[in-house]
Design an enzyme around this catalytic site. Sequence first.
Site, PDB file in Angstrom:
ATOM      1  N   GLY A  12       0.788  -1.233   0.000  1.00 56.55           N
ATOM      2  CA  GLY A  12       0.000   0.000   0.000  1.00 56.55           C
ATOM      3  C   GLY A  12       0.817   1.279   0.000  1.00 56.55           C
ATOM      4  O   GLY A  12       0.381   2.301   0.534  1.00 56.55           O
ATOM      5  N   ILE A  89      -8.223  -8.996 -11.208  1.00 53.34           N
ATOM      6  CA  ILE A  89      -8.860  -8.636 -12.477  1.00 53.34           C
ATOM      7  C   ILE A  89     -10.331  -8.388 -12.158  1.00 53.34           C
ATOM      8  O   ILE A  89     -10.954  -9.171 -11.443  1.00 53.34           O
ATOM      9  CB  ILE A  89      -8.692  -9.777 -13.509  1.00 53.34           C
ATOM     10  CG1 ILE A  89      -7.210  -9.869 -13.881  1.00 53.34           C
ATOM     11  CG2 ILE A  89      -9.560  -9.530 -14.740  1.00 53.34           C
ATOM     12  CD1 ILE A  89      -6.872 -11.017 -14.793  1.00 53.34           C
ATOM     13  N   HIS A 106      -0.492   1.757 -13.207  1.00 53.16           N
ATOM     14  CA  HIS A 106       0.151   0.564 -13.765  1.00 53.16           C
ATOM     15  C   HIS A 106       1.622   0.892 -13.993  1.00 53.16           C
ATOM     16  O   HIS A 106       1.950   1.957 -14.521  1.00 53.16           O
ATOM     17  CB  HIS A 106      -0.533   0.185 -15.085  1.00 53.16           C
ATOM     18  CG  HIS A 106       0.063  -1.036 -15.707  1.00 53.16           C
ATOM     19  ND1 HIS A 106      -0.195  -2.310 -15.243  1.00 53.16           N
ATOM     20  CD2 HIS A 106       0.920  -1.182 -16.745  1.00 53.16           C
ATOM     21  CE1 HIS A 106       0.481  -3.181 -15.974  1.00 53.16           C
ATOM     22  NE2 HIS A 106       1.165  -2.524 -16.888  1.00 53.16           N
TER      23      HIS A 106
HETATM   24  C1  GRF Z   1       2.746  -0.581  -7.878  1.00 51.50           C
HETATM   25  O1  GRF Z   1       3.931  -0.774  -8.595  1.00 51.50           O
HETATM   26  C2  GRF Z   1       1.616  -0.304  -8.805  1.00 51.50           C
HETATM   27  O2  GRF Z   1       1.986   0.362  -9.979  1.00 51.50           O
HETATM   28  C3  GRF Z   1       1.140  -1.690  -9.167  1.00 51.50           C
HETATM   29  O3  GRF Z   1       1.292  -2.444  -7.990  1.00 51.50           O
HETATM   30  C4  GRF Z   1       2.301  -1.848  -7.168  1.00 51.50           C
HETATM   31  C5  GRF Z   1       1.653  -1.580  -5.853  1.00 51.50           C
HETATM   32  O4  GRF Z   1       2.552  -1.130  -4.887  1.00 51.50           O
HETATM   33  N1  GRF Z   1      -0.206  -1.653  -9.677  1.00 51.50           N
HETATM   34  P1  GRF Z   1       1.997  -0.539  -3.520  1.00 51.50           P
HETATM   35  O5  GRF Z   1       1.126  -1.614  -2.893  1.00 51.50           O
HETATM   36  O6  GRF Z   1       1.232   0.702  -3.813  1.00 51.50           O
HETATM   37  O7  GRF Z   1       3.214  -0.278  -2.688  1.00 51.50           O
END
Ligand code: GRF
Length: 209
Positions: A12, A89, A106
């Site tokens: 998070g 998904i 992403h």
């Molecule tokens: C991030 O790299 C985000 O782009 C991807 O999943 C990862 C999540 O990291 N969708 P976090 O849980 O926010 O630290």
Amino acid sequence: MKNIVILISGRGSNMQAIVEADISGAHIAAVIANRPDAAGLTWAAARGLTTAVLDHKLFSQRETFDAELAKLIDHYQPDLVVLAGFMRILSADFTRHYAGRLLNIHPSLLPAFTGLHTHQRAIDMGCKVAGCTVHFVTAELDHGPIVAQGVVSVQDDDNADSLASRILKLEHQLYPAAIRRFVAGELNIVAGKVASGKQTPSELMVPVL
Ligand code: GRF
């Protein structure tokens, strides 16, 4: 005040960056995880935020889980739902229900490298730049109108971890900035695209040799 519900699956760190950005006009109504052990939940609860868990393992069908998740989210009357490392998904019904108010980040420069292992794939393809994309979520995975992108150069000695950690730092700037624009009512989708919103044309042209 715009109500925001943030969905997480793990550490998070993007959720933390969004909370810490203290976006004017935004209220973080809840942080919801699909895994009881999501580390981000502890941080959010310690911060005094409302947290909830809906364990996807308790559901045999994706659609049933998504319907329950939508019920839980809607309890907080969200103006915006933010996917922050939410590793699921989502079904077409779910994305339709939140059309125009569901954002994702992403870790690639979409439309390149949808799906998983984005950093390794960028390295393997010899990309000279890589980055991250904030986009509205539609039924098609990692598609949907692009809101913002951040770019880093790829170094010869990069591996997936080093590249991921540079891009993550950028994600922590980009996501709150994009949400700030949403909250300010600046994100308009016209013909499937988000207008840049810039009053004066600006160009970014950086050769990466
Ligand atoms: C991030 O790299 C985000 O782009 C991807 O999943 C990862 C999540 O990291 N969708 P976090 O849980 O926010 O630290």
